[in-house]
Scaffold this motif. Sequence first.
Motif, PDB file in Angstrom:
ATOM      1  N   THR A 129       0.849  -1.185   0.000  1.00  0.00           N
ATOM      2  CA  THR A 129       0.000   0.000   0.000  1.00  0.00           C
ATOM      3  C   THR A 129       0.889   1.241   0.000  1.00  0.00           C
ATOM      4  OG1 THR A 129      -1.696  -1.197   1.242  1.00  0.00           O
ATOM      5  CG2 THR A 129      -1.841   1.203   1.210  1.00  0.00           C
ATOM      6  N   ASP A 130       0.658   2.116  -0.953  1.00  0.00           N
ATOM      7  CA  ASP A 130       1.524   3.285  -1.104  1.00  0.00           C
ATOM      8  C   ASP A 130       1.179   4.350  -0.068  1.00  0.00           C
ATOM      9  OD1 ASP A 130       3.562   4.770  -2.154  1.00  0.00           O
ATOM     10  OD2 ASP A 130       2.359   5.614  -3.771  1.00  0.00           O
ATOM     11  N   ARG A 131       2.148   5.176   0.236  1.00  0.00           N
ATOM     12  CA  ARG A 131       1.980   6.335   1.104  1.00  0.00           C
ATOM     13  C   ARG A 131       3.059   7.339   0.741  1.00  0.00           C
ATOM     14  NH1 ARG A 131       4.490   2.438   4.399  1.00  0.00           N
ATOM     15  NH2 ARG A 131       6.517   3.086   5.244  1.00  0.00           N
ATOM     16  N   VAL A 141       6.011   9.401  -7.664  1.00  0.00           N
ATOM     17  CA  VAL A 141       4.931   8.548  -8.130  1.00  0.00           C
ATOM     18  C   VAL A 141       5.411   7.550  -9.187  1.00  0.00           C
ATOM     19  CG1 VAL A 141       3.140  10.228  -7.596  1.00  0.00           C
ATOM     20  CG2 VAL A 141       4.218  10.265  -9.841  1.00  0.00           C
ATOM     21  N   ARG A 142       6.587   7.786  -9.725  1.00  0.00           N
ATOM     22  CA  ARG A 142       7.177   6.838 -10.663  1.00  0.00           C
ATOM     23  C   ARG A 142       8.669   7.078 -10.682  1.00  0.00           C
ATOM     24  NH1 ARG A 142       5.831   6.719 -17.113  1.00  0.00           N
ATOM     25  NH2 ARG A 142       7.621   5.502 -17.783  1.00  0.00           N
ATOM     26  N   ALA A 143       9.441   6.003 -10.695  1.00  0.00           N
ATOM     27  CA  ALA A 143      10.897   6.143 -10.629  1.00  0.00           C
ATOM     28  C   ALA A 143      11.555   5.132 -11.557  1.00  0.00           C
ATOM     29  CB  ALA A 143      11.394   5.932  -9.203  1.00  0.00           C
ATOM     30  N   ASP A 144      12.632   5.571 -12.210  1.00  0.00           N
ATOM     31  CA  ASP A 144      13.482   4.709 -13.024  1.00  0.00           C
ATOM     32  C   ASP A 144      14.925   5.062 -12.704  1.00  0.00           C
ATOM     33  OD1 ASP A 144      11.523   3.285 -14.841  1.00  0.00           O
ATOM     34  OD2 ASP A 144      11.000   5.361 -15.256  1.00  0.00           O
ATOM     35  N   VAL A 145      15.631   4.097 -12.151  1.00  0.00           N
ATOM     36  CA  VAL A 145      17.005   4.306 -11.697  1.00  0.00           C
ATOM     37  C   VAL A 145      17.885   3.251 -12.341  1.00  0.00           C
ATOM     38  CG1 VAL A 145      18.540   4.390  -9.690  1.00  0.00           C
ATOM     39  CG2 VAL A 145      16.183   5.248  -9.503  1.00  0.00           C
ATOM     40  N   ALA A 146      19.055   3.666 -12.827  1.00  0.00           N
ATOM     41  CA  ALA A 146      19.968   2.706 -13.447  1.00  0.00           C
ATOM     42  C   ALA A 146      21.397   3.143 -13.232  1.00  0.00           C
ATOM     43  CB  ALA A 146      19.689   2.560 -14.937  1.00  0.00           C
ATOM     44  N   THR A 147      22.291   2.171 -13.335  1.00  0.00           N
ATOM     45  CA  THR A 147      23.728   2.432 -13.260  1.00  0.00           C
ATOM     46  C   THR A 147      24.334   2.180 -14.627  1.00  0.00           C
ATOM     47  OG1 THR A 147      23.782   1.739 -10.950  1.00  0.00           O
ATOM     48  CG2 THR A 147      25.879   1.832 -12.118  1.00  0.00           C
ATOM     49  N   GLN A 148      25.035   3.181 -15.137  1.00  0.00           N
ATOM     50  CA  GLN A 148      25.737   3.050 -16.408  1.00  0.00           C
ATOM     51  C   GLN A 148      27.196   3.406 -16.172  1.00  0.00           C
ATOM     52  OE1 GLN A 148      23.675   5.478 -19.259  1.00  0.00           O
ATOM     53  NE2 GLN A 148      21.870   4.165 -19.308  1.00  0.00           N
ATOM     54  N   GLY A 149      28.022   2.371 -16.131  1.00  0.00           N
ATOM     55  CA  GLY A 149      29.428   2.587 -15.792  1.00  0.00           C
ATOM     56  C   GLY A 149      29.545   2.998 -14.340  1.00  0.00           C
ATOM     57  N   GLU A 150      30.187   4.140 -14.092  1.00  0.00           N
ATOM     58  CA  GLU A 150      30.349   4.663 -12.737  1.00  0.00           C
ATOM     59  C   GLU A 150      29.274   5.681 -12.384  1.00  0.00           C
ATOM     60  OE1 GLU A 150      32.596   3.474 -10.636  1.00  0.00           O
ATOM     61  OE2 GLU A 150      33.228   2.080 -12.214  1.00  0.00           O
ATOM     62  N   LYS A 151      28.320   5.885 -13.269  1.00  0.00           N
ATOM     63  CA  LYS A 151      27.294   6.887 -13.053  1.00  0.00           C
ATOM     64  C   LYS A 151      25.960   6.250 -12.688  1.00  0.00           C
ATOM     65  CE  LYS A 151      29.777  10.549 -14.102  1.00  0.00           C
ATOM     66  NZ  LYS A 151      30.052  11.611 -13.100  1.00  0.00           N
ATOM     67  N   SER A 152      25.226   6.947 -11.836  1.00  0.00           N
ATOM     68  CA  SER A 152      23.862   6.559 -11.509  1.00  0.00           C
ATOM     69  C   SER A 152      22.921   7.572 -12.143  1.00  0.00           C
ATOM     70  CB  SER A 152      23.648   6.538  -9.991  1.00  0.00           C
ATOM     71  OG  SER A 152      22.295   6.269  -9.678  1.00  0.00           O
ATOM     72  N   ILE A 153      21.991   7.078 -12.949  1.00  0.00           N
ATOM     73  CA  ILE A 153      21.049   7.944 -13.649  1.00  0.00           C
ATOM     74  C   ILE A 153      19.674   7.744 -13.029  1.00  0.00           C
ATOM     75  CG2 ILE A 153      19.954   8.448 -15.863  1.00  0.00           C
ATOM     76  CD1 ILE A 153      22.486   7.560 -17.221  1.00  0.00           C
ATOM     77  N   ARG A 204      -1.400   2.022  -4.520  1.00  0.00           N
ATOM     78  CA  ARG A 204      -0.573   0.816  -4.497  1.00  0.00           C
ATOM     79  C   ARG A 204       0.802   1.153  -5.063  1.00  0.00           C
ATOM     80  NH1 ARG A 204      -6.141   0.022  -4.023  1.00  0.00           N
ATOM     81  NH2 ARG A 204      -6.673  -2.168  -3.707  1.00  0.00           N
ATOM     82  N   LEU A 205       1.794   0.423  -4.595  1.00  0.00           N
ATOM     83  CA  LEU A 205       3.156   0.591  -5.090  1.00  0.00           C
ATOM     84  C   LEU A 205       3.721  -0.762  -5.490  1.00  0.00           C
ATOM     85  CD1 LEU A 205       5.739   2.499  -5.372  1.00  0.00           C
ATOM     86  CD2 LEU A 205       6.426   1.511  -3.185  1.00  0.00           C
ATOM     87  N   ALA A 206       4.355  -0.795  -6.660  1.00  0.00           N
ATOM     88  CA  ALA A 206       5.102  -1.979  -7.093  1.00  0.00           C
ATOM     89  C   ALA A 206       6.497  -1.527  -7.483  1.00  0.00           C
ATOM     90  CB  ALA A 206       4.408  -2.658  -8.272  1.00  0.00           C
ATOM     91  N   CYS A 207       7.485  -2.287  -7.050  1.00  0.00           N
ATOM     92  CA  CYS A 207       8.877  -1.913  -7.308  1.00  0.00           C
ATOM     93  C   CYS A 207       9.678  -3.165  -7.614  1.00  0.00           C
ATOM     94  CB  CYS A 207       9.474  -1.190  -6.098  1.00  0.00           C
ATOM     95  SG  CYS A 207      11.209  -0.715  -6.291  1.00  0.00           S
ATOM     96  N   VAL A 208      10.502  -3.091  -8.655  1.00  0.00           N
ATOM     97  CA  VAL A 208      11.444  -4.151  -8.995  1.00  0.00           C
ATOM     98  C   VAL A 208      12.834  -3.521  -8.976  1.00  0.00           C
ATOM     99  CG1 VAL A 208      12.147  -5.867 -10.693  1.00  0.00           C
ATOM    100  CG2 VAL A 208       9.729  -5.297 -10.427  1.00  0.00           C
ATOM    101  N   ALA A 209      13.727  -4.088  -8.191  1.00  0.00           N
ATOM    102  CA  ALA A 209      15.060  -3.504  -8.031  1.00  0.00           C
ATOM    103  C   ALA A 209      16.128  -4.585  -8.082  1.00  0.00           C
ATOM    104  CB  ALA A 209      15.153  -2.740  -6.709  1.00  0.00           C
TER     105      ALA A 209
END
Length: 495
Positions: free
Chosen positions: A145-147, A408-420, A176-181
């Motif tokens: 449940t999101d908050r 409300v929405r997030a996209d996080v990734a690592t490319q090399g030594e950087k976090s985008i 509702r919240l769904a997250c894949v990490a």
Amino acid sequence: MCSMKKICWPYFDPEFDNLPERIYGPTCRVCIDNETWEDCTIVKVDSVNKQGLLLEVVQVLTDVNLTITKSYISSDAGWFMDVFHVKDEHGNKLTDQKVINYIQKALSTSTGTPPDSAKAYTNNNPTLFSPTNPTDHTTIEMTGTDRPGLFSEISAALADLHCNIVEAHAWSHNARLACVAQISDQSTDHNPHRLATIEDHLITVLRATTALSPCGKVPNNGQQEVKTIGLLGSGDHNYVHQGTMSTNVERRLHQLMLSIRDFDGPNDGPQSSPRTPLGLYSEGEGRKTVVWIESCEEKGYSMVSIECKDRRRLMFDTVCTLTDLQYVIFHASASAQDGYAFQEYFIRHIDGDALCTQSEKERVIKCLEAAIERRVSEGIRLELCADDRIGLLSDITRVLRENGLVVVRADVATQGEKSINAFYVRDISGNEVVDMDFVESMKKELMGSNPIYVQVKNDTRIRPSSPERSSPLSNFGDMLKSQLERLSNNFAKIK
């Protein structure tokens, strides 16, 4: 005189394996036509049909960031025939030969890894990232449940456990919240039960939203859940993990949202727009998404019609939902004009039956509406790039939370030594932050004399600011400046 033994063995014609193809034709033909139309590329697929094939084809096209502007699908009598009109992310024909070759190979085999150019193509889409070496990471799936601030709390919990977030995708819809990490373990603790410890810690964070029952126990409504798969620990975690982060993460997010019934709306109040029977449109409601179902009795199909605002990856979302609901698509058509999309699907349940009951029709309508709406994140989009380190995501989301913004929405990734990092944010009340004064103030303060660079995009209509009205977020740049200053050395401008 020596005797020679005669050795015999059966003869196999090397062309024998290709005999069915020579008789019946190839099992799959893929044609990419750049000559017929001036403004789009036509992709034609003829193949032996199988359940889920349409979703695989649509996924290949969307994974290389193509927009489907028109399509015709027929998969009756065991044969699958599709025609797609597609454009690249700039609205032009597809001209990159390496990407064209990848599409032909992927559609012919339904497997394969994109070439470098195709990966670069998909990386332009902020919702799809490919980690450098996903086998070295642990995948975590979380639902709850999101908050306000929940994603920030999850990030902080993983940082406290010395887990670095390599890649993460989170959707929030209808409370509702769904997250894949994917995480990597930076701890020196070699406890064999460490994976279970991480799960317990995260489930505690997720269940903090749930009120206690009269007897003092946390009710188990099946929505707060953490599942892991990977390298940490030595316990037996036989959870089903479908797909990889690079290609199937969005389908998995759809499945997770479906599992926690985000189509039912928030638990603590009525839905923002009441539903009319069969999803028919009502002018008074001002709905953007319209879904209705009719019976095609002559052929034994149910016809699902969808009208909504057009956007990229729309067809993937609707086909994915129908497939996960165990429906077979026999015929379909889709088109888009003037920013509006229209889709028709002729379906039956996997057991061969059409949709018979009113409750079944209403469930399909609600699930399709949710699939369309959960990806739509209008409003302020923040993009940040920084040197990767443990706790970076926690620091960024904490600053947003402390200044009255929720992710409300997030996209996080690592490319090399950087976090985008890419975030869609709203205010604490869930309203869109569309005050242009606030946007310009934030950009000016963060990209001024201090070497802190943030890219801000507004994906909704801008309401002109009224001088008489004072926005509580008008000084957002001033508030963020001091708290982000200590992180300034970790940021770089996104190009």
